[in-house]
Design an enzyme around this catalytic site. Sequence first.
Site, short mmCIF file in Angstrom:
data_model
loop_
_atom_site.label_atom_id
_atom_site.label_comp_id
_atom_site.label_asym_id
_atom_site.label_seq_id
_atom_site.Cartn_x
_atom_site.Cartn_y
_atom_site.Cartn_z
N GLY A 140 3.61 -11.75 44.19
CA GLY A 140 4.62 -12.00 45.22
C GLY A 140 5.38 -10.71 45.52
O GLY A 140 5.23 -9.70 44.82
N GLY A 193 11.27 -8.68 44.33
CA GLY A 193 12.44 -9.55 44.41
C GLY A 193 12.11 -11.03 44.53
O GLY A 193 13.01 -11.86 44.60
N SER A 194 10.83 -11.36 44.52
CA SER A 194 10.46 -12.78 44.65
C SER A 194 10.79 -13.55 43.36
O SER A 194 11.02 -14.76 43.41
CB SER A 194 8.97 -12.93 44.99
N GLY A 195 10.79 -12.85 42.24
CA GLY A 195 11.16 -13.51 40.98
C GLY A 195 10.06 -13.50 39.92
O GLY A 195 10.14 -14.25 38.94
N LYS A 196 9.08 -12.61 40.06
CA LYS A 196 7.96 -12.57 39.10
C LYS A 196 8.45 -12.25 37.69
O LYS A 196 8.07 -12.91 36.72
CB LYS A 196 6.92 -11.52 39.54
N SER A 197 9.27 -11.21 37.57
CA SER A 197 9.74 -10.81 36.24
C SER A 197 10.63 -11.90 35.65
O SER A 197 10.46 -12.31 34.49
CB SER A 197 10.53 -9.50 36.32
N SER A 228 0.92 -7.02 43.10
CA SER A 228 -0.53 -7.20 43.35
C SER A 228 -0.79 -7.73 44.76
O SER A 228 -1.22 -8.87 44.94
CB SER A 228 -1.18 -8.08 42.27
N1 LIG Z 1 13.98 -19.64 40.83
C1 LIG Z 1 14.05 -18.32 40.59
N2 LIG Z 1 13.04 -17.69 39.94
C2 LIG Z 1 13.09 -16.36 39.74
N3 LIG Z 1 14.11 -15.55 40.12
C3 LIG Z 1 15.15 -16.12 40.76
C4 LIG Z 1 15.16 -17.52 41.02
N4 LIG Z 1 16.30 -17.82 41.67
C5 LIG Z 1 16.96 -16.67 41.80
N5 LIG Z 1 16.30 -15.63 41.25
C6 LIG Z 1 16.77 -14.23 41.23
O1 LIG Z 1 15.88 -13.45 42.02
C7 LIG Z 1 15.77 -12.13 41.49
C8 LIG Z 1 14.30 -11.84 41.26
O2 LIG Z 1 14.13 -10.53 40.76
P1 LIG Z 1 12.89 -10.09 39.88
O3 LIG Z 1 13.21 -8.75 39.32
O4 LIG Z 1 12.51 -11.18 38.94
O5 LIG Z 1 11.76 -9.98 41.02
P2 LIG Z 1 10.29 -9.34 40.90
O6 LIG Z 1 9.40 -10.26 41.68
O7 LIG Z 1 9.93 -9.08 39.49
O8 LIG Z 1 10.43 -7.98 41.71
P3 LIG Z 1 9.66 -6.56 41.51
O9 LIG Z 1 8.29 -6.73 42.11
O10 LIG Z 1 10.47 -5.58 42.26
O11 LIG Z 1 9.61 -6.26 40.04
C9 LIG Z 1 16.60 -12.09 40.22
O12 LIG Z 1 17.85 -11.52 40.52
C10 LIG Z 1 16.72 -13.58 39.85
O13 LIG Z 1 17.90 -13.87 39.12
MG LIG Z 2 9.48 -7.35 38.42
#
Ligand SMILES: Nc1ncnc2c1ncn2[C@@H]1O[C@H](COP(=O)(O)OP(=O)(O)OP(=O)(O)O)[C@@H](O)[C@H]1O
Ligand SMILES: [Mg+2]
Length: 203
Positions: A36, A39-43, A110
Amino acid sequence: MAEPKASNLTWHPGHVDAERRAALLGHRAACLWFTGLSGSGKSTLSRAVESALVERGVQAYVLDGDNVRMGLNRDLGFAAADRGENIRRIGEVARLFVDSGTLVLTAFISPYRADRAAARALMPESFVEVFVDPGLDVAEARDPKGLYKRARAGEIQGFTGISAPYEAPESPELRVDTGALSIEASADAVLSYLQTQGHIPAG
Ligand SMILES: Nc1ncnc2c1ncn2[C@@H]1O[C@H](COP(=O)(O)OP(=O)(O)OP(=O)(O)O)[C@@H](O)[C@H]1O
Ligand SMILES: [Mg+2]
């Protein structure tokens, strides 16, 4: 897939097969491939699922984007070829974790379908594609690392979703709208899937 550079290689199979490992560990290995936008929330989601699994006694481990880029893949950047090699190596490492009986969770943007398909092809029986999909607007509004702001200002080139493509999965095993669901509800959706598919016992 490219052939190995070296020749005269022999594959040595182990004595412990996947069924035996699963019986001993009490869970069946899988690769949960989170994909995704930034910022989608993967981590966040993969860490929540990892914690829940480990608390239940399941051997689980997250491979996370930036962490891997700081170590194993420190020689790679964000050009398309480097992104491909990044994902290829992650796929190979994930397969080793699956062979070891682990539920491995990978948290990488990805963005290319072909790269994800190549990872799937390494372990078709164990691959679970999880599309983390709150939509671009929500991901950009979150902007947890301030990267969208910089990409919009032209300070980062080739940023996925802004100036580089994100090819959404066509038939992921699971799609989680992290814009609509809380972190806990999102993690529960993944855990339910794993139970339904018999990877982990009902908890
Ligand atoms: N249901 C949810 N699941 C995951 N994250 C959420 C959710 N609701 C809100 N968030 C928030 O969304 C943000 C997601 O950030 P995260 O670093 O997990 O994204 P990411 O997909 O890993 O991004 P990147 O590709 O830049 O590493 C966090 O601040 C998290 O607290
Ligand atoms: Mg991440």
